[in-house]
Design a protein around this motif. Structure first.
Motif, short mmCIF file in Angstrom:
data_model
loop_
_atom_site.label_atom_id
_atom_site.label_comp_id
_atom_site.label_asym_id
_atom_site.label_seq_id
_atom_site.Cartn_x
_atom_site.Cartn_y
_atom_site.Cartn_z
N SER A 73 45.45 5.82 26.97
CA SER A 73 45.53 4.45 26.84
C SER A 73 45.82 4.19 25.32
CB SER A 73 44.10 3.93 27.17
OG SER A 73 43.17 4.55 26.24
N GLY A 74 46.22 5.37 24.59
CA GLY A 74 47.10 4.71 23.32
C GLY A 74 45.95 5.05 22.18
N VAL A 110 52.36 4.91 19.13
CA VAL A 110 52.13 4.53 20.59
C VAL A 110 53.66 4.17 21.07
CG1 VAL A 110 51.03 3.72 22.58
CG2 VAL A 110 49.80 4.64 20.58
N THR A 113 39.33 3.96 28.84
CA THR A 113 40.80 3.24 28.73
C THR A 113 40.55 2.32 27.83
OG1 THR A 113 40.10 2.42 30.84
CG2 THR A 113 41.54 4.39 30.96
N VAL A 117 55.58 2.33 24.05
CA VAL A 117 55.17 1.55 25.34
C VAL A 117 56.57 1.18 26.21
CG1 VAL A 117 54.32 -0.80 26.26
CG2 VAL A 117 53.21 0.31 24.26
N VAL A 134 52.57 9.26 23.17
CA VAL A 134 51.74 8.87 22.12
C VAL A 134 51.93 9.96 20.87
CG1 VAL A 134 49.07 8.97 21.18
CG2 VAL A 134 50.02 7.91 23.58
N THR A 172 44.41 6.86 19.06
CA THR A 172 44.72 8.27 18.46
C THR A 172 43.74 8.61 17.46
OG1 THR A 172 45.91 6.87 16.63
CG2 THR A 172 47.27 7.50 18.49
N LEU A 177 50.84 -6.09 27.59
CA LEU A 177 50.35 -4.86 27.86
C LEU A 177 48.88 -4.96 28.00
CD1 LEU A 177 50.52 -1.77 27.62
CD2 LEU A 177 49.78 -1.93 25.06
N GLY A 227 48.58 3.55 16.86
CA GLY A 227 47.53 3.97 17.77
C GLY A 227 46.44 3.45 17.38
N ASP A 270 47.06 0.41 30.92
CA ASP A 270 47.68 1.78 30.17
C ASP A 270 49.19 2.16 30.93
OD1 ASP A 270 46.55 2.50 32.47
OD2 ASP A 270 45.13 4.01 31.40
N ILE A 292 52.08 2.85 28.87
CA ILE A 292 51.73 4.03 27.86
C ILE A 292 52.82 5.06 28.33
CG2 ILE A 292 50.46 5.04 26.21
CD1 ILE A 292 49.74 2.27 25.97
N HIS A 293 53.79 5.24 27.53
CA HIS A 293 55.00 6.13 27.54
C HIS A 293 54.59 7.61 26.84
CE1 HIS A 293 58.68 8.54 27.49
NE2 HIS A 293 58.81 8.03 28.82
#
Length: 492
Positions: free
Chosen positions: A136-137, A404, A348, A406, A435, A139, A423, A77, A429, A432-433
């Motif tokens: 957008s990843g 994260v 983002t 992807v 998180v 954390t 990416l 992250g 983003d 990004i699947h």
């Protein structure tokens, strides 16, 4: 399974199996590496195994699969080292082209105060910004805000690791004519504000969710007295936490500090003894060798490096004003650690990674000046180091399970022989699947699970209309929003 106060999932370990790609941390090499066909095992919010599926220890081999990683890439992250979640989403569409010509097109002094979000709008501002970060990843985020009611609750609700950095200052700035800035100094020199901020910092560090931390943040170098800057640094040292202030962020500020002290902002911080490995300079653009702020010395960059201070680089907000860090690669070569922050809307961070790389290459005149690895490191291990956390920003045994995932099958990720580069450069983003923060899922299939992102956005639309509608009451010339911000096209 039960949630462990946001620290992850208590009970049996979680298994992420058959990941097609992963960005793992190689302790021997001291850097990120790609790996294929990887399993991750998480227990109580920490990574207990990260490596080839074929090497999975027997004690974990029989675990049920929680996540089938086929077609997915796992990466650490991101750490957003500088942001203003409680205010910036309100400014969407307002500050894209708005700046004071007499103040070098900065929007800080004349326009931000008249459009500023208020107590009523800050919770949903924060929810919108936090949601955009997660999607957008991000954390972990450093949230530089003036204190507001409910801040800790919303930060905990977000599912993020939030480093609360309540800002305080000795003076407020204003402009009465659009080309000069004056300062109204507080009788107590900002001591009351610092005391309130430190209470929030201490409360964050002891919060039950286990995901909050604190940072000492005197707001800006030109709004804080010598005494407040030094005293705040002492408080950060006592708590062994990071210290951050905005400095070298505007031409106005550069001239103000050189007028007051006969030295540049960076030299003033060095003179006060507040530059050290715990110090983060927010922006750090206008050094003594910047073409917009030429000075008779050329020592600022070496001072930053020699003192071990870091720079929070936020390319988007300055690109809007026509300014740029000169340059990312040069700072790195000088030995200055750089982290990446969103600062402004949209939050983002992949946008900022791409822009940091591109602008750095333009400034250096070379496509190799800022490789993808440099900006990826900046938003992972460098940001974590700036927070004094070696358990963040990397996928390694013992580290926090901030993961994260992807989607490598996303059309904009294909074809790809280098998924992180694809990416950042091609996909942003969109891929990004999922998180996870401390093993707890916060985003799934592009949907925020911890907050009502859509509802907060809808409410913010009304809040922005309310604040924009009363701009003339706060503007120094009584101008309306329509006058200040002409529409892109005529409205008929």
């Amino acid at each position: 399974m039960t949630e462990d106060g946001g620290q992850g999932v208590k009970g049996r370990p979680q298994r992420f199996a058959n990941l097609s790609w992963a960005v793992l941390w190689d302790e021997v090499a001291g850097g990120h590496v790609y790996a294929r066909n990887v399993d991750l095992v998480v227990r109580d919010g920490r990574i207990v195994f990260a490596g080839p599926a074929a090497e999975l220890p027997g004690e974990y081999a029989g675990l049920p699969v929680d996540v089938d990683g086929t077609g997915l890439m796992a990466m650490p992250g991101f750490v957003n080292i500088h942001s203003h979640p409680a205010t910036e989403p309100m400014n969407r569409g307002l500050f894209d082209e708005l700046g004071s010509p007499g103040l070098y097109y900065s929007s800080l002094y004349e326009y931000m105060p008249v459009f500023r979000s208020d107590a009523r709008s800050k919770p949903d501002c924060a929810r919108v910004a936090y949601s955009e970060m997660l999607l957008s990843g991000v954390t972990t985020v450093v949230d530089l805000s003036t204190p507001w009611d409910g801040w800790l609750d919303v930060a905990a609700e977000s599912g993020l690791r939030v480093c609360l950095a309540p800002m305080f200052r000795s003076a407020a700035w204003r402009t009465d004519d659009g080309h000069t800035v004056s300062y109204s100094w507080l009788e107590d020199d900002g001591r009351r504000g610092m005391a309130e901020a430190l209470e929030i910092v201490d409360a964050a560090r002891g919060h039950a969710c286990g995901r909050l931390m604190g940072m000492v943040a005197p707001a800006q170098i030109d709004t804080c007295s010598e005494e407040l800057l030094k005293a705040s640094f002492v408080e950060a040292d006592k708590r062994d936490i990071a210290w951050q202030t905005h400095a070298a962020q505007s031409i106005v500020e550069f001239h103000e500090i050189t007028r007051r002290h006969g030295m540049t902002p960076i030299q003033w911080l060095h003179h006060l003894g507040v530059l050290s490995p715990r110090s983060i300079v927010g922006h750090g653009i206008f050094l003594d060798d910047n073409p917009s702020t030429p000075w008779h010395t050329k020592t600022d960059l070496s001072l930053l490096a020699d003192d071990g201070a870091s720079v929070a680089h936020c390319p988007t907000v300055f690109a809007r004003r026509g300014y740029v860090l000169r340059d990312f690669g040069r700072y790195r070569k000088a030995g200055v650690r750089l982290g990446i922050g969103t600062d402004t809307y949209p939050h983002t961070i992949l946008d900022d990674l791409r822009l940091a790389a591109y602008l750095g290459r333009v400034q250096a005149g070379s496509p190799t000046a800022v490789p993808t690895r440099a900006v990826f490191d900046a938003v992972t291990v460098a940001g974590a180091a700036m927070l004094r956390r070696d358990d963040l920003g990397r996928l390694a045994v013992g580290g926090c399970a901030d993961i994260v995932l992807v989607d490598l099958k996303h059309p904009m990720m294909q074809p790809s022989i280098d998924p992180v580069r694809s990416l950042i450069v091609s996909c942003d983003d969109r891929a990004i699947h999922s998180v996870y923060v401390g093993g707890r899922k916060a985003v799934e299939a592009g949907r925020v699970l911890t907050m009502d992102y859509v509802g907060a956005t809808e409410r913010l639309v009304g809040e922005q209309a309310r604040i924009v509608g009363s701009v003339a009451e706060r503007d120094r010339l009584g101008r309306s929003a329509e006058t200040l911000i002409p529409s892109t096209f005529p409205i008929r």
